[in-house]
Design a protein around this motif. Structure first.
Motif, PDB file in Angstrom:
ATOM      1  N   LEU A  25       0.883  -1.167   0.000  1.00  0.00           N
ATOM      2  CA  LEU A  25       0.000   0.000   0.000  1.00  0.00           C
ATOM      3  C   LEU A  25       0.921   1.218   0.000  1.00  0.00           C
ATOM      4  O   LEU A  25       1.514   1.553   1.031  1.00  0.00           O
ATOM      5  CB  LEU A  25      -0.899  -0.010   1.238  1.00  0.00           C
ATOM      6  CG  LEU A  25      -1.912   1.132   1.354  1.00  0.00           C
ATOM      7  CD1 LEU A  25      -2.873   1.137   0.165  1.00  0.00           C
ATOM      8  CD2 LEU A  25      -2.694   1.025   2.668  1.00  0.00           C
ATOM      9  N   TRP A  75     -12.591  -1.075   0.653  1.00  0.00           N
ATOM     10  CA  TRP A  75     -11.783   0.104   0.920  1.00  0.00           C
ATOM     11  C   TRP A  75     -10.697  -0.218   1.943  1.00  0.00           C
ATOM     12  O   TRP A  75     -10.839  -1.144   2.732  1.00  0.00           O
ATOM     13  CB  TRP A  75     -12.643   1.227   1.503  1.00  0.00           C
ATOM     14  CG  TRP A  75     -13.762   1.707   0.652  1.00  0.00           C
ATOM     15  CD1 TRP A  75     -15.016   1.166   0.549  1.00  0.00           C
ATOM     16  CD2 TRP A  75     -13.748   2.846  -0.213  1.00  0.00           C
ATOM     17  NE1 TRP A  75     -15.770   1.893  -0.329  1.00  0.00           N
ATOM     18  CE2 TRP A  75     -15.027   2.941  -0.805  1.00  0.00           C
ATOM     19  CE3 TRP A  75     -12.772   3.793  -0.542  1.00  0.00           C
ATOM     20  CZ2 TRP A  75     -15.357   3.946  -1.706  1.00  0.00           C
ATOM     21  CZ3 TRP A  75     -13.102   4.804  -1.444  1.00  0.00           C
ATOM     22  CH2 TRP A  75     -14.385   4.870  -2.015  1.00  0.00           C
ATOM     23  N   THR A 110      -0.673   8.832   5.293  1.00  0.00           N
ATOM     24  CA  THR A 110       0.663   8.959   4.727  1.00  0.00           C
ATOM     25  C   THR A 110       1.321  10.244   5.233  1.00  0.00           C
ATOM     26  O   THR A 110       0.638  11.184   5.645  1.00  0.00           O
ATOM     27  CB  THR A 110       0.605   9.036   3.189  1.00  0.00           C
ATOM     28  OG1 THR A 110      -0.084  10.241   2.809  1.00  0.00           O
ATOM     29  CG2 THR A 110      -0.119   7.839   2.593  1.00  0.00           C
ATOM     30  N   VAL A 156      -6.417   9.067   4.750  1.00  0.00           N
ATOM     31  CA  VAL A 156      -6.432   8.732   3.330  1.00  0.00           C
ATOM     32  C   VAL A 156      -7.282   7.479   3.163  1.00  0.00           C
ATOM     33  O   VAL A 156      -7.241   6.580   4.003  1.00  0.00           O
ATOM     34  CB  VAL A 156      -5.004   8.464   2.797  1.00  0.00           C
ATOM     35  CG1 VAL A 156      -5.026   8.062   1.327  1.00  0.00           C
ATOM     36  CG2 VAL A 156      -4.116   9.693   3.008  1.00  0.00           C
ATOM     37  N   SER A 195      -8.514   4.497   0.150  1.00  0.00           N
ATOM     38  CA  SER A 195      -8.325   3.980  -1.208  1.00  0.00           C
ATOM     39  C   SER A 195      -9.321   2.872  -1.496  1.00  0.00           C
ATOM     40  O   SER A 195      -9.550   1.995  -0.648  1.00  0.00           O
ATOM     41  CB  SER A 195      -6.907   3.439  -1.393  1.00  0.00           C
ATOM     42  OG  SER A 195      -5.955   4.486  -1.360  1.00  0.00           O
ATOM     43  N   LYS A 196      -9.896   2.912  -2.678  1.00  0.00           N
ATOM     44  CA  LYS A 196     -10.750   1.841  -3.179  1.00  0.00           C
ATOM     45  C   LYS A 196      -9.838   0.750  -3.721  1.00  0.00           C
ATOM     46  O   LYS A 196      -8.852   1.034  -4.415  1.00  0.00           O
ATOM     47  CB  LYS A 196     -11.643   2.402  -4.276  1.00  0.00           C
ATOM     48  CG  LYS A 196     -12.737   1.474  -4.771  1.00  0.00           C
ATOM     49  CD  LYS A 196     -13.944   1.538  -3.873  1.00  0.00           C
ATOM     50  CE  LYS A 196     -15.118   0.834  -4.513  1.00  0.00           C
ATOM     51  NZ  LYS A 196     -15.610   1.564  -5.690  1.00  0.00           N
ATOM     52  N   LEU A 197     -10.172  -0.517  -3.417  1.00  0.00           N
ATOM     53  CA  LEU A 197      -9.333  -1.646  -3.818  1.00  0.00           C
ATOM     54  C   LEU A 197     -10.070  -2.585  -4.762  1.00  0.00           C
ATOM     55  O   LEU A 197     -11.293  -2.719  -4.691  1.00  0.00           O
ATOM     56  CB  LEU A 197      -8.899  -2.443  -2.585  1.00  0.00           C
ATOM     57  CG  LEU A 197      -8.085  -1.722  -1.514  1.00  0.00           C
ATOM     58  CD1 LEU A 197      -7.868  -2.637  -0.323  1.00  0.00           C
ATOM     59  CD2 LEU A 197      -6.749  -1.233  -2.073  1.00  0.00           C
ATOM     60  N   VAL A 208      -4.878  -0.698  -5.921  1.00  0.00           N
ATOM     61  CA  VAL A 208      -5.569   0.554  -5.621  1.00  0.00           C
ATOM     62  C   VAL A 208      -6.228   1.096  -6.894  1.00  0.00           C
ATOM     63  O   VAL A 208      -5.563   1.323  -7.909  1.00  0.00           O
ATOM     64  CB  VAL A 208      -4.590   1.591  -5.039  1.00  0.00           C
ATOM     65  CG1 VAL A 208      -5.271   2.944  -4.888  1.00  0.00           C
ATOM     66  CG2 VAL A 208      -4.049   1.118  -3.690  1.00  0.00           C
ATOM     67  N   GLN A 266      -8.618   3.874  -6.752  1.00  0.00           N
ATOM     68  CA  GLN A 266      -8.773   5.318  -6.604  1.00  0.00           C
ATOM     69  C   GLN A 266      -8.436   5.701  -5.171  1.00  0.00           C
ATOM     70  O   GLN A 266      -8.723   4.940  -4.238  1.00  0.00           O
ATOM     71  CB  GLN A 266     -10.213   5.729  -6.940  1.00  0.00           C
ATOM     72  CG  GLN A 266     -10.430   7.215  -7.109  1.00  0.00           C
ATOM     73  CD  GLN A 266     -11.834   7.539  -7.597  1.00  0.00           C
ATOM     74  OE1 GLN A 266     -12.693   6.667  -7.664  1.00  0.00           O
ATOM     75  NE2 GLN A 266     -12.070   8.804  -7.928  1.00  0.00           N
ATOM     76  N   THR A 267      -7.846   6.873  -4.976  1.00  0.00           N
ATOM     77  CA  THR A 267      -7.456   7.327  -3.639  1.00  0.00           C
ATOM     78  C   THR A 267      -8.020   8.712  -3.359  1.00  0.00           C
ATOM     79  O   THR A 267      -8.049   9.574  -4.248  1.00  0.00           O
ATOM     80  CB  THR A 267      -5.917   7.344  -3.514  1.00  0.00           C
ATOM     81  OG1 THR A 267      -5.430   6.005  -3.611  1.00  0.00           O
ATOM     82  CG2 THR A 267      -5.467   7.924  -2.186  1.00  0.00           C
ATOM     83  N   ARG A 322      -7.946  11.917  -0.388  1.00  0.00           N
ATOM     84  CA  ARG A 322      -7.236  12.493   0.759  1.00  0.00           C
ATOM     85  C   ARG A 322      -8.156  13.459   1.492  1.00  0.00           C
ATOM     86  O   ARG A 322      -8.788  14.309   0.860  1.00  0.00           O
ATOM     87  CB  ARG A 322      -5.958  13.200   0.291  1.00  0.00           C
ATOM     88  CG  ARG A 322      -4.928  12.227  -0.264  1.00  0.00           C
ATOM     89  CD  ARG A 322      -3.774  12.919  -0.990  1.00  0.00           C
ATOM     90  NE  ARG A 322      -2.812  11.922  -1.477  1.00  0.00           N
ATOM     91  CZ  ARG A 322      -2.938  11.242  -2.593  1.00  0.00           C
ATOM     92  NH1 ARG A 322      -3.994  11.448  -3.367  1.00  0.00           N
ATOM     93  NH2 ARG A 322      -2.035  10.347  -2.963  1.00  0.00           N
ATOM     94  N   THR A 357     -17.045  10.815  -0.882  1.00  0.00           N
ATOM     95  CA  THR A 357     -16.082  10.523  -1.948  1.00  0.00           C
ATOM     96  C   THR A 357     -16.575  10.983  -3.321  1.00  0.00           C
ATOM     97  O   THR A 357     -15.783  11.071  -4.258  1.00  0.00           O
ATOM     98  CB  THR A 357     -15.772   9.015  -2.014  1.00  0.00           C
ATOM     99  OG1 THR A 357     -16.986   8.285  -2.245  1.00  0.00           O
ATOM    100  CG2 THR A 357     -15.121   8.530  -0.724  1.00  0.00           C
TER     101      THR A 357
END
Length: 279
Positions: free
Chosen positions: A135, A167, A172, A180, A182-184, A190, A192-193, A195, A232
């Motif tokens: 990740l 997700w 970070t 943060v 992220s869609k998995l 990943v 889409q991310t 913040r 989102t």
């Protein structure tokens, strides 16, 4: 025409923000007892999948684990019958063993933070095989845990699922310690991310529901509150929520929403609890 995500009508997400949380519908001590206050529990989160209830205790210093227990129905879970135990790895300190309580069961697989790394692991219950993927830039080993007055050990990496999919929630350095998500995909890639501006160490836990990230904070030993939401779709943040829910002890280790029954599942110092969410 109704849009379907993973066999769940998106209509149930058309009502807007979360509006209320029920009193606890389930309050049950973990089958592993109070000796293991850290861990996670819940129900299979992907719509259309076989019903499975599960418990994952962290058996080494409240940090690491290597076992998973499943039940084929809610009745079996409630009465502690007909369980199946899985040994994810030979020991809790093996590569790809479980680290931290941010675990979830999704589409027949256990997703979790891999031992002593910032990597993601997926354990397939059917094949009993593991895949592992990095990740990028994620903090781990208590660099960015959930906190309030005290920090909750090894909560750097937290999995979630909702009507739109799987997700992972983390932090970070590049985002200055702010949350943060992220869609998995199913191979831990990943997609889409996003913040946020929410400092991770200022919240006790988070969950995803209907494409929104919700965050909680400590009110007292017996109450938490959902106070924040991040959308989102629009990128908007809302800090004005006041949605309390009860608990039985100070610390919460795992909190996640299940889109198949619109319940919130909580692991609270060895107690397993569940609530109905209203939108």
């Amino acid at each position: 025409e109704t849009i379907i995500f993973f066999s769940v009508p998106i209509d149930q997400c058309s009502k807007g923000l979360l509006s209320n949380i029920s009193s606890a519908l389930v309050t049950q001590l973990s089958p592993y007892g109070k000796s293991y206050p850290y861990g996670s529990w819940g129900k299979e989160t992907m719509a259309g999948s076989k019903e499975i209830y599960w418990v994952q205790p962290l058996t080494s210093g409240n940090k690491h684990g290597n076992v998973l227990r499943t039940y084929p129905s809610s009745a079996d879970f409630m009465f502690s019958k007909n369980h199946q135990d899985f040994t994810v790895m030979p020991s809790y300190s093996s590569t790809n063993a479980i680290q931290g309580p941010g675990t979830i069961l999704y589409d027949g697989a256990l997703y979790y933070n891999c031992y002593n790394t910032g990597n993601l692991c997926k354990y397939d219950l059917k094949t009993q095989t593991i895949i592992n993927a990095p990740l990028p830039d994620a903090g781990y080993n208590n660099k960015f845990p959930y906190c309030y007055y005290n920090c909750y050990d090894f909560t750097d990496i937290d999995f979630a699922a909702d009507e739109t999919g799987l997700w992972v929630i983390y932090t970070t350095e590049n985002n200055y310690g702010n949350m943060v998500l992220s869609k998995l995909n199913s191979t831990l890639g990943v997609i889409q991310t996003f913040r946020t501006r929410l400092f991770k160490k200022s919240v006790t836990n988070t969950f995803m529901a209907c494409g929104l990230l919700y965050a909680t904070r400590y009110i007292s030993s017996y109450q938490e509150e959902v106070f924040y939401a991040f959308d989102t779709v629009t990128g908007r943040e809302n800090n004005a929520l006041h949605l309390p829910f009860e608990k039985v002890s100070d610390r919460i280790q795992n909190l996640h929403y299940n889109p198949t029954d619109q319940r919130l599942y909580l692991y609270n110092d060895a107690y397993m609890m569940a609530y109905k969410l209203y939108f």
